[in-house]
Design a protein around this motif. Structure first.
Motif, PDB file in Angstrom:
ATOM      1  N   VAL A  39      32.271 -16.566   7.798  1.00  8.94           N
ATOM      2  CA  VAL A  39      31.760 -17.259   8.985  1.00  8.94           C
ATOM      3  C   VAL A  39      32.314 -18.685   9.048  1.00  8.94           C
ATOM      4  O   VAL A  39      32.735 -19.150  10.121  1.00  8.94           O
ATOM      5  CB  VAL A  39      30.214 -17.278   8.979  1.00  8.94           C
ATOM      6  CG1 VAL A  39      29.679 -18.131  10.126  1.00  8.94           C
ATOM      7  CG2 VAL A  39      29.655 -15.862   9.077  1.00  8.94           C
ATOM      8  N   ALA A  40      32.336 -19.364   7.907  1.00 11.28           N
ATOM      9  CA  ALA A  40      32.833 -20.743   7.889  1.00 11.28           C
ATOM     10  C   ALA A  40      34.287 -20.799   8.359  1.00 11.28           C
ATOM     11  O   ALA A  40      34.666 -21.687   9.134  1.00 11.28           O
ATOM     12  CB  ALA A  40      32.702 -21.321   6.478  1.00 11.28           C
ATOM     13  N   GLU A  41      35.075 -19.843   7.915  1.00 18.12           N
ATOM     14  CA  GLU A  41      36.484 -19.805   8.336  1.00 18.12           C
ATOM     15  C   GLU A  41      36.601 -19.557   9.834  1.00 18.12           C
ATOM     16  O   GLU A  41      37.404 -20.181  10.522  1.00 18.12           O
ATOM     17  CB  GLU A  41      37.234 -18.710   7.563  1.00 18.12           C
ATOM     18  CG  GLU A  41      37.671 -19.162   6.181  1.00 18.12           C
ATOM     19  CD  GLU A  41      38.333 -18.041   5.393  1.00 18.12           C
ATOM     20  OE1 GLU A  41      38.831 -17.078   6.005  1.00 18.12           O
ATOM     21  OE2 GLU A  41      38.335 -18.147   4.151  1.00 18.12           O
ATOM     22  N   LYS A  42      35.798 -18.636  10.330  1.00 18.64           N
ATOM     23  CA  LYS A  42      35.844 -18.333  11.770  1.00 18.64           C
ATOM     24  C   LYS A  42      35.434 -19.541  12.612  1.00 18.64           C
ATOM     25  O   LYS A  42      35.932 -19.737  13.719  1.00 18.64           O
ATOM     26  CB  LYS A  42      34.931 -17.141  12.094  1.00 18.64           C
ATOM     27  CG  LYS A  42      35.407 -15.806  11.521  1.00 18.64           C
ATOM     28  CD  LYS A  42      36.641 -15.301  12.244  1.00 18.64           C
ATOM     29  CE  LYS A  42      37.066 -13.923  11.744  1.00 18.64           C
ATOM     30  NZ  LYS A  42      38.356 -13.498  12.330  1.00 18.64           N
ATOM     31  N   LEU A  43      34.490 -20.334  12.078  1.00 18.07           N
ATOM     32  CA  LEU A  43      34.022 -21.508  12.820  1.00 18.07           C
ATOM     33  C   LEU A  43      34.872 -22.747  12.551  1.00 18.07           C
ATOM     34  O   LEU A  43      34.738 -23.759  13.247  1.00 18.07           O
ATOM     35  CB  LEU A  43      32.559 -21.816  12.446  1.00 18.07           C
ATOM     36  CG  LEU A  43      31.506 -20.748  12.767  1.00 18.07           C
ATOM     37  CD1 LEU A  43      30.126 -21.219  12.316  1.00 18.07           C
ATOM     38  CD2 LEU A  43      31.484 -20.416  14.255  1.00 18.07           C
ATOM     39  N   LEU A  59      27.833 -27.672  17.565  1.00 22.43           N
ATOM     40  CA  LEU A  59      28.878 -26.642  17.530  1.00 22.43           C
ATOM     41  C   LEU A  59      28.415 -25.370  18.254  1.00 22.43           C
ATOM     42  O   LEU A  59      29.182 -24.750  18.993  1.00 22.43           O
ATOM     43  CB  LEU A  59      29.251 -26.324  16.068  1.00 22.43           C
ATOM     44  CG  LEU A  59      30.379 -25.323  15.871  1.00 22.43           C
ATOM     45  CD1 LEU A  59      31.672 -25.792  16.541  1.00 22.43           C
ATOM     46  CD2 LEU A  59      30.637 -25.086  14.369  1.00 22.43           C
ATOM     47  N   ARG A  60      27.166 -25.009  18.049  1.00 23.63           N
ATOM     48  CA  ARG A  60      26.642 -23.813  18.725  1.00 23.63           C
ATOM     49  C   ARG A  60      26.649 -23.993  20.234  1.00 23.63           C
ATOM     50  O   ARG A  60      26.978 -23.065  20.982  1.00 23.63           O
ATOM     51  CB  ARG A  60      25.221 -23.501  18.224  1.00 23.63           C
ATOM     52  CG  ARG A  60      25.131 -23.014  16.796  1.00 23.63           C
ATOM     53  CD  ARG A  60      23.744 -22.461  16.491  1.00 23.63           C
ATOM     54  NE  ARG A  60      23.543 -21.169  17.113  1.00 23.63           N
ATOM     55  CZ  ARG A  60      23.463 -20.022  16.457  1.00 23.63           C
ATOM     56  NH1 ARG A  60      23.532 -19.991  15.144  1.00 23.63           N
ATOM     57  NH2 ARG A  60      23.298 -18.890  17.109  1.00 23.63           N
ATOM     58  N   GLU A  61      26.289 -25.192  20.673  1.00 25.53           N
ATOM     59  CA  GLU A  61      26.278 -25.425  22.123  1.00 25.53           C
ATOM     60  C   GLU A  61      27.709 -25.388  22.676  1.00 25.53           C
ATOM     61  O   GLU A  61      27.975 -24.778  23.707  1.00 25.53           O
ATOM     62  CB  GLU A  61      25.613 -26.765  22.451  1.00 25.53           C
ATOM     63  CG  GLU A  61      25.501 -26.978  23.954  1.00 25.53           C
ATOM     64  CD  GLU A  61      24.561 -28.098  24.337  1.00 25.53           C
ATOM     65  OE1 GLU A  61      23.964 -28.718  23.438  1.00 25.53           O
ATOM     66  OE2 GLU A  61      24.431 -28.347  25.544  1.00 25.53           O
ATOM     67  N   GLU A  62      28.607 -26.000  21.938  1.00 25.36           N
ATOM     68  CA  GLU A  62      30.011 -26.024  22.375  1.00 25.36           C
ATOM     69  C   GLU A  62      30.607 -24.614  22.454  1.00 25.36           C
ATOM     70  O   GLU A  62      31.318 -24.267  23.387  1.00 25.36           O
ATOM     71  CB  GLU A  62      30.814 -26.881  21.387  1.00 25.36           C
ATOM     72  CG  GLU A  62      32.293 -26.991  21.692  1.00 25.36           C
ATOM     73  CD  GLU A  62      33.064 -27.566  20.495  1.00 25.36           C
ATOM     74  OE1 GLU A  62      32.502 -28.403  19.760  1.00 25.36           O
ATOM     75  OE2 GLU A  62      34.217 -27.147  20.296  1.00 25.36           O
ATOM     76  N   LEU A  63      30.277 -23.778  21.463  1.00 22.62           N
ATOM     77  CA  LEU A  63      30.835 -22.423  21.423  1.00 22.62           C
ATOM     78  C   LEU A  63      30.084 -21.440  22.324  1.00 22.62           C
ATOM     79  O   LEU A  63      30.542 -20.319  22.559  1.00 22.62           O
ATOM     80  CB  LEU A  63      30.818 -21.887  19.981  1.00 22.62           C
ATOM     81  CG  LEU A  63      31.697 -22.622  18.964  1.00 22.62           C
ATOM     82  CD1 LEU A  63      31.451 -22.086  17.557  1.00 22.62           C
ATOM     83  CD2 LEU A  63      33.167 -22.484  19.336  1.00 22.62           C
ATOM     84  N   GLY A  64      28.919 -21.835  22.789  1.00 25.32           N
ATOM     85  CA  GLY A  64      28.132 -20.954  23.653  1.00 25.32           C
ATOM     86  C   GLY A  64      27.544 -19.774  22.907  1.00 25.32           C
ATOM     87  O   GLY A  64      27.518 -18.651  23.413  1.00 25.32           O
TER      88      GLY A  64
END
Lengths: 106, 355
Positions: A39-43, A59-64
């Motif tokens: 997950v860390a790599e994907k993010l 980050l969650r808001e930015e990625l939707g």
């Protein structure tokens, strides 16, 4: 009792990246350390930041991919899961069904 | 450090214990698990680490940053609207609201929905209702939403089910009839679990949770394993958790095998291996709590089993940490000093993948 476990050792769900690691673990049968790295790599962040609200909230808001607090007009629920499945490159069954229903390519 | 600490018994009663006695209890619990399961004992260093967790003076404890694991459950959100039979708090809110509260107020990593009876057999009779509710909730939730229930073979025997009750047949000496009844019940249970899984998959079920598998012994555990294998053959992308009923598969039948391995007598590290072979995504181990033994004894014992199970499994292992399991005292309001210490110990020392 579940709340005590969440506070003592849980990843924090949508506060941080708990749901993302859970999605990865259950769909790819990954042990926790491997799932966290995936997950860390994907993010594009380090593993320690997965449970850092200060990193994950914006980050969650930015990625939707859904944030814990109500943000008007941003993805949450099935729309957030659609994004999560794309970002993590995993198959989420409810998203697959949603795509079928609205005629999106699976 | 003081000479004594506050700790508890397996039923939750608060007691005071001297520090040497705590270490004795830890060693005895480790030894008991090691002898029963034929598994390695915790090292002296690991036992010392457990002692530190138990002796920590703060009321609650937690893992260090970076050590967190995900939390799965067997209907935690349901506790908001369930009644006294489930140790629920009985608030009159909808299932949908309960799961959203668990997701966004409690910040859970995942949630499990299920019929209020929490067994597949009664849920089958209202499966359209279950599918409709699950689908509606799954459109709103962002965290993984499992559908969970117990296989619960007991409901397949008279007076609740169609087959003669083995616990009545055995005292009468009708052993062959009892074994045949369990085998027949297993067939029906597999049919029900596979039917349920396929139907739920039709509406995009994100995962199944076969909770408390093996509650009626080896035939019950076998039926859960075989159901997973059958489902995974046709639905390879359906994640399935199998949670165990106890640390030891009871040999109610005695001769049931899975992949040539006798299920009766299997301890968690062996159960994990057959769960993996069946195709399970996550294995939920259970270790029984002895209420007349101390919390340090029970936790040391659970921890020894956990470490061995995690090491022997290629799939994630989530120890069940509800009341009366894996060190948590057998009490419907488990004290948070114990609950948080169980979480910290199983994750830090046992290397559990989740709880």
């Amino acid at each position: 009792m579940p709340i005590t476990h969440i506070m003592a050792s849980g990843m924090g769900g949508m506060r941080t990246a708990g749901d993302l690691v859970a999605w990865t673990q259950m769909t790819l049968k990954m042990k926790t350390q491997d799932a966290k790295k995936y997950v860390a790599e994907k993010l594009g962040i380090d593993v320690l930041s997965l449970t850092d609200e200060d990193v994950m909230r914006p980050l969650r808001e930015e990625l939707g991919i859904g944030v814990l607090t109500a943000v008007v007009g941003r993805p949450v629920g099935i729309t957030a899961k659609l994004k999560i499945s794309e970002i993590l490159d995993i198959k989420i069954n409810s998203v697959q069904r949603f795509k079928e229903l609205v005629g999106l390519a699976i | 450090m003081k000479d004594n600490i506050f700790t508890r018994m397996g039923d939750g009663e608060r007691i005071k214990m001297s520090l040497p006695k705590v270490k004795e209890e830890i060693a005895a619990g480790v030894r008991d698990a090691s002898e029963r399961g034929q598994i390695p004992e915790l090292s002296a260093e690991e036992q010392e680490k457990l002692f530190d967790i138990l002796a920590e003076s703060s009321r609650t404890v937690s893992v260090d940053p970076g050590e967190e694991v995900i939390v799965t459950d067997d209907g935690a959100a349901m506790l908001t609207y369930c009644g006294p039979d489930d140790s629920g708090v009985g608030i009159p809110i909808s299932r949908e609201t309960a799961h959203l509260v668990y997701e966004r107020v409690c910040a859970a990593d995942s949630s499990t929905a299920g019929h209020i009876d929490f067994s597949f057999k009664p849920a089958k009779a209202v499966i359209n209702h279950e599918m409709n509710d699950y689908f509606t909730i799954s459109q709103k939730t962002t965290i993984p939403l499992f559908y969970g229930s117990q296989p619960n073979m007991g409901l397949y025997f008279q007076p609740d089910g169609p087959f003669p009750n083995p616990t009545e047949l055995m005292p009468m000496g009708k052993i062959d009839e009892a074994l045949a009844s369990m085998e027949k019940a297993a067939e029906y249970m597999i049919d029900d679990l596979v039917f349920f899984g396929k139907e739920m998959a039709e509406i995009g079920c994100e995962g199944l949770n076969f909770d408390t598998s093996g509650s009626v012994g080896d035939a019950d555990f076998y039926a859960a394993l075989q159901s997973i294998r059958n489902l995974k053959e046709v639905l390879p992308d359906l994640p399935i958790i199998i949670g165990s009923a106890s640390e030891f598969i009871m040999g109610m039948h005695g001769n049931i095998e899975f992949d040539g391995r006798r299920l009766a007598g299997m301890y968690p590290h062996q159960q994990a291996q057959v769960a993996e072979a069946a195709g399970a995504s996550i294995y939920g181990m259970a270790v029984n709590v002895v209420t007349t033994k101390s919390f340090p004894w029970n936790l040391a014992r659970a921890l020894t089993f956990t470490k061995a199970t995690v090491e022997s499994s290629n799939i994630p292992v989530h120890p069940n940490v509800g009341m009366g399991v894996c060190g948590i005292p057998m009490f419907d309001l488990p004290p948070i000093d114990c609950t948080s210490r169980v979480a910290k110990a199983l994750v830090q020392i046992g290397k559990a993948d989740g709880l």
